[in-house]
Each structure stands twice: as C-alpha cells, then as structure tokens.
Scaffold this motif. Structure first.
Motif, short mmCIF file in Angstrom:
data_model
loop_
_atom_site.label_atom_id
_atom_site.label_comp_id
_atom_site.label_asym_id
_atom_site.label_seq_id
_atom_site.Cartn_x
_atom_site.Cartn_y
_atom_site.Cartn_z
N LYS A 236 1.00 -1.28 0.01
CA LYS A 236 -0.10 0.11 0.06
C LYS A 236 0.89 1.24 -0.23
CE LYS A 236 -3.84 2.10 2.61
NZ LYS A 236 -3.12 3.54 2.53
N ASP A 240 0.43 3.94 -3.06
CA ASP A 240 -0.13 5.20 -2.67
C ASP A 240 1.19 6.25 -3.20
OD1 ASP A 240 -2.31 4.42 -1.50
OD2 ASP A 240 -1.75 4.57 0.52
N LYS A 241 2.30 6.00 -2.88
CA LYS A 241 3.20 6.89 -3.37
C LYS A 241 3.46 7.16 -4.60
CE LYS A 241 8.21 6.66 -3.22
NZ LYS A 241 9.47 5.68 -3.14
N TRP A 242 3.38 6.13 -5.43
CA TRP A 242 3.21 6.10 -6.97
C TRP A 242 1.93 6.79 -7.53
CZ3 TRP A 242 0.12 4.34 -10.91
CH2 TRP A 242 0.75 4.36 -12.35
N ILE A 243 0.81 6.60 -7.01
CA ILE A 243 -0.47 7.23 -7.35
C ILE A 243 -0.31 8.73 -7.22
CG2 ILE A 243 -2.77 7.53 -6.86
CD1 ILE A 243 -3.21 4.49 -6.63
N ALA A 244 0.28 9.16 -6.24
CA ALA A 244 0.55 10.61 -5.87
C ALA A 244 1.31 11.37 -6.74
CB ALA A 244 1.02 11.02 -4.25
N SER A 245 2.09 10.41 -7.62
CA SER A 245 3.12 11.11 -8.59
C SER A 245 2.42 11.10 -10.12
CB SER A 245 4.53 10.33 -8.53
OG SER A 245 4.15 9.13 -9.10
N GLN A 246 1.08 10.54 -10.01
CA GLN A 246 0.62 10.45 -11.57
C GLN A 246 -0.60 11.52 -11.65
OE1 GLN A 246 2.11 8.03 -13.83
NE2 GLN A 246 3.32 7.92 -11.89
N LYS A 250 -3.78 10.72 -9.67
CA LYS A 250 -4.16 10.92 -8.14
C LYS A 250 -5.36 11.51 -7.64
CE LYS A 250 -1.17 15.07 -8.62
NZ LYS A 250 -1.95 16.15 -8.71
N ASP A 251 -6.16 12.20 -8.55
CA ASP A 251 -7.38 12.66 -8.11
C ASP A 251 -8.38 11.78 -8.63
OD1 ASP A 251 -6.05 14.97 -7.09
OD2 ASP A 251 -6.02 15.89 -9.07
#
Ligand SMILES: Cc1cc2nc3c(=O)[nH]c(=O)nc-3n(C[C@H](O)[C@H](O)[C@H](O)COP(=O)(O)OP(=O)(O)OC[C@H]3O[C@@H](n4cnc5c(N)ncnc54)[C@H](O)[C@@H]3O)c2cc1C
Length: 403
Positions: A236, A240-246, A250-251
C-alpha cells in the motif's frame, strides 16, 4: 432445501473461486455428485484480482468472451522503466480481456449447477479427517457445526489454504515465494491508453514486482501493485506513493480496495494424497513472473476434476492412484512455470538503470521471450552481442540465467 449432510458426496470441492467452480464443472459433466462450498457470502466477492485474462487462456479453457463478464478488450501492453522509457505492443485484434470477476464466477457457478453440481455459501470448513476411507469435514454454517462426507476432496481454498494441511499435505507458502498484492479499483482517472495493460517497473516503484493499470470501463481501472512479501514497507505504501505522482490518477476516486497474497513460485512437488487433490492458489499454480492465476489455475482445476472422475470410476482414492495428477500437471504446465520462475529470479537482480536500458533497447518480443525463458540461440546471440555488450553486469546476469 437439499440436506447436504445426508449423503456421502463423490467429491466435495472446498472453495468456490474460479478454480473450484471449474473443477466442479468437470466432475458434474461426468454425472458424479459434487458439492462446492465456500465460507464467503457471495461468489466472486471480494475480488483479489486485477481481472486480466489473455486470449490464450480463453482458448485453452474453451471460454468465449461474453460482454456480461469480459468487459474490456485489451489489445496489447506497455512496459515502463523507472524514467518512463517504454516498450509497447498494440495489436489490431484483442489479445485478452479484463473480466468483471464477480460476474465471471457467477457465470461459472450457474454452468456448474446446470450440469448438476450443488453449491452452498457461508460454509466454513474448520476441520477434516479420514474415517474408513471417507473424508469427514466439520463445517460451520449458521453458527452450527455439521459433518459433511466425501469420497474425495479437492482443496481449492486459495492462498490461505488450510484444508489440504488438515488432511496431511503440506501446502505452506515460503515468504520468499509470496508476493503481497494491493489494489484500488479507481474511477475518474485518465492519461493512459484504455486498450492496453500498463506495467511500471523499478526497484523504488515496486521492489521485486510492478505496478499495474488494468483498464476496465471508460475512466475506470484496477490500479495495483505486487511486491515481495518480505519487503519492510507495505505494498500500500508503494502504491499510494506512486499514485500521488501520477497526474491523471491521483485525483481519481477509489471504489473498491483489494488486497491479497500471491504464491509466485514455491511450486508443490506433490499435489495429492489419499482422498485429496489440491488446485489453484492452494496448489501454488500461479505464474511466477506476473502473478496471474486465473487461467493456469483453472486449467489445474479442470485437470483435478478429470483425475477425480477417473478415481471415481476406479473406486480408488489412494495417493498412488491420484499421483497421476501431479505428474500430468508438471507435464502440462509445471515445468513451463519453473522456467518462468528462473526468469523471475533474473528480474529480481535488475537495477533501475537496467530496467531503463532494457526499456529503451529491447523489443516486446524479446521481453516476452526473456519472461518465458524461451530465447533461442539466435535471439541470445543478437541480444548479448548487439544490445547488452555495453552493459557487462547486465550481460553477466543474462548469461548466467540463459546460457
Ligand atoms: C492483487 C491481485 C491481483 C491479481 N491479478 C490477477 C490478474 O489480473 N490475472 C490473473 O490471472 N490472476 C490474478 N491474480 C491471481 C488470481 O486472483 C488467483 O490466482 C485466483 O483467484 C486463484 O483462484 P482460486 O480459485 O485458486 O482461489 P480464490 O479465488 O482465492 O478462491 C478460494 C476460495 O476458497 C474459499 N475458502 C478458503 N478457505 C475456506 C474454508 N476453510 N472453507 C470454505 N471456503 C474456503 C475462499 O473464501 C475463496 O472464495 C491476482 C491476485 C491478487 C492478490
């Protein structure tokens, strides 16, 4: 309602996942009595899966794409190195589908029942023993324990499998051969080609694994990760870290959270004992490279069903009689998976720079052959002398695994 404890079933299948249901179909086709039971309250739910199934498996399993459960055609894949370099393959014709697994499994369940199988949910097997050549299982349902009897049990009870162990077969997963999977089904996301699978590699992105986007419907996709289960930080955390960078992802909104272990390589040398066969995740029938276990494991479930039918005809449920199952599975798929396990061990040694180099220099065909462990002499010569010659460390790893 039929009293399921009033008779000795020819076969009881524990686990109504895709594998248990497919094994049940095979047995019901032969007109043997088969009960499929599961502890869950709903078939297919919660899914622990990115729901990808290639056309190859549709063909092997005799499945026809159906808009009710194979909802998104997939035309190829894009593999990304850590810096964003990519290898891409896109075909005109679909190469596979993303399933709606809940619908898929319900479809299999309906087929099994049409053929004569009985299915029951919210039944948890808590113990099992042999008594006079018959298996007796204590099953908890509605807060009560009842005893269900079978000549043969097929344990399709997934990665947490305990049923085979209750009957004396060790199916324990080694932590080193287990991946930890975490996934969101997200909607309101964009910025990726919805006709492709997207796989993101890199030791800081997904150690010993990858992040995926498996598109489902418009703006909706399974966005997940698989990493080595021994990693200090959780799956997780990395996801989460990767999603925050996409930016496109991310939204988005999360409409489902899925988590589960994946047995990626500790194959069982023995998948049967007296009155018992084990199949699917419970039998570690999962591709060690990408963690896919729907197709391979359903094939294993079908084989388990066929061996069960032979044992019923011979009225022989001994380990010796059932041992053809392990032999046939290795001949059919097990040895191929062992080759792919070797390729996984190779991938585990790659650095971020190696991933980027490969993403910028090899073709999808070469990537697939590396994954399958099927590079020919000519492929190796071309790869080693033309592409890897400038990267001696990477060349050494490749030669070690593919000489
Ligand atoms: C995050 C993630 C993503 C994945 N993505 C893909 C993918 O895209 N493509 C792919 O091919 N594979 C994928 N897989 C792997 C795939 O989901 C599994 O290999 C597949 O579900 C195995 O099916 P199965 O029937 O063996 O087990 P399961 O589907 O796990 O079914 C086992 C069933 O047994 C039941 N059960 C367990 N114990 C008992 C008990 N004591 N009594 C009664 N019932 C019991 C459980 O409730 C469960 O319903 C993924 C796995 C994960 C974790």
């Amino acid at each position: 309602m039929e009293d399921i404890k009033s008779k000795v079933w020819d076969v009881v299948v524990v686990g109504a996942g895709p594998v248990g249901l497919y094994a049940g179909i095979e047995i019901a086709k032969a007109k043997s009595s088969v009960l499929i039971l599961d502890r869950k309250q709903e078939i297919g739910c919660p899914k622990r899966c990115a729901e990808g199934l290639s056309l190859r498996w549709f063909n092997i399993l005799g499945l026809k794409p159906n808009p009710e459960w194979s909802i998104q055609p997939i035309h190829g894949a894009a593999l990304y190195g850590p810096s964003g370099k990519q290898i891409k393959m896109k075909n005109k014709e679909p190469q596979g589908y993303i399933l709606e697994r809940k619908m898929f499994e319900k479809h299999l369940a309906i087929e099994a029942v049409k053929l004569g199988a009985k299915i029951t949910m919210k039944h948890l097997v808590v113990s099992a023993k042999r008594e006079n050549g018959i298996v007796e299982m204590n099953v908890e349902a509605d807060g009560k324990i009842q005893t269900i009897k079978a000549k043969l049990v097929i344990a399709c009870d997934g990665i947490d499998s305990l049923v085979a162990r209750m009957l004396g077969l060790n199916t324990k997963n080694n932590l080193n051969d287990t991946d930890s999977g975490y996934q969101y089904e997200m909607t309101g996301i964009s910025g990726y080609d919805e006709n492709l699978l997207h796989l993101y590699f890199g030791v800081d992105i997904a150690p010993r694994g990858y992040i995926w986007i498996f598109p489902k419907r418009e703006g909706t996709a399974n966005v997940g990760i698989g990493i080595g289960a021994y990693e200090e930080k959780t799956a997780k955390f990395y996801l989460d870290k990767w999603i925050a960078s996409q930016p496109g992802v991310k939204d988005g909104s999360i409409i489902e959270v899925n988590a589960g272990g994946i047995p990626v390589g500790g194959f069982l040398e023995k998948m049967e004992t007296d009155n018992l066969l084990v199949a699917g995740d419970a039998g570690h029938m999962v591709d060690p490279i990408h963690g896919g276990g729907i197709g391979i494991a359903m094939e294993g479930g079908r084989l388990a069903g066929a061996v069960a039918v032979k044992a019923l005809k011979a009225k022989d449920f001994s380990d010796k009689m059932l041992s053809t199952y392990t032999k046939e599975w290795y001949a059919l798929r097990g040895n191929e998976l062992k080759r792919r396990l070797k390729s996984r061990h190779l991938l585990e040694q790659l650095t971020n720079e190696d991933f980027d180099y490969l993403a910028g220099s090899i073709s999808m065909d070469e990537a697939l052959k590396i994954g399958n462990g099927t590079l020919t002499k000519t492929d190796k010569f071309a790869l080693f002398t033309k592409k890897l010659v400038t990267r001696p460390k990477l060349l050494k790893i490749m030669v070690k695994y593919f000489q």
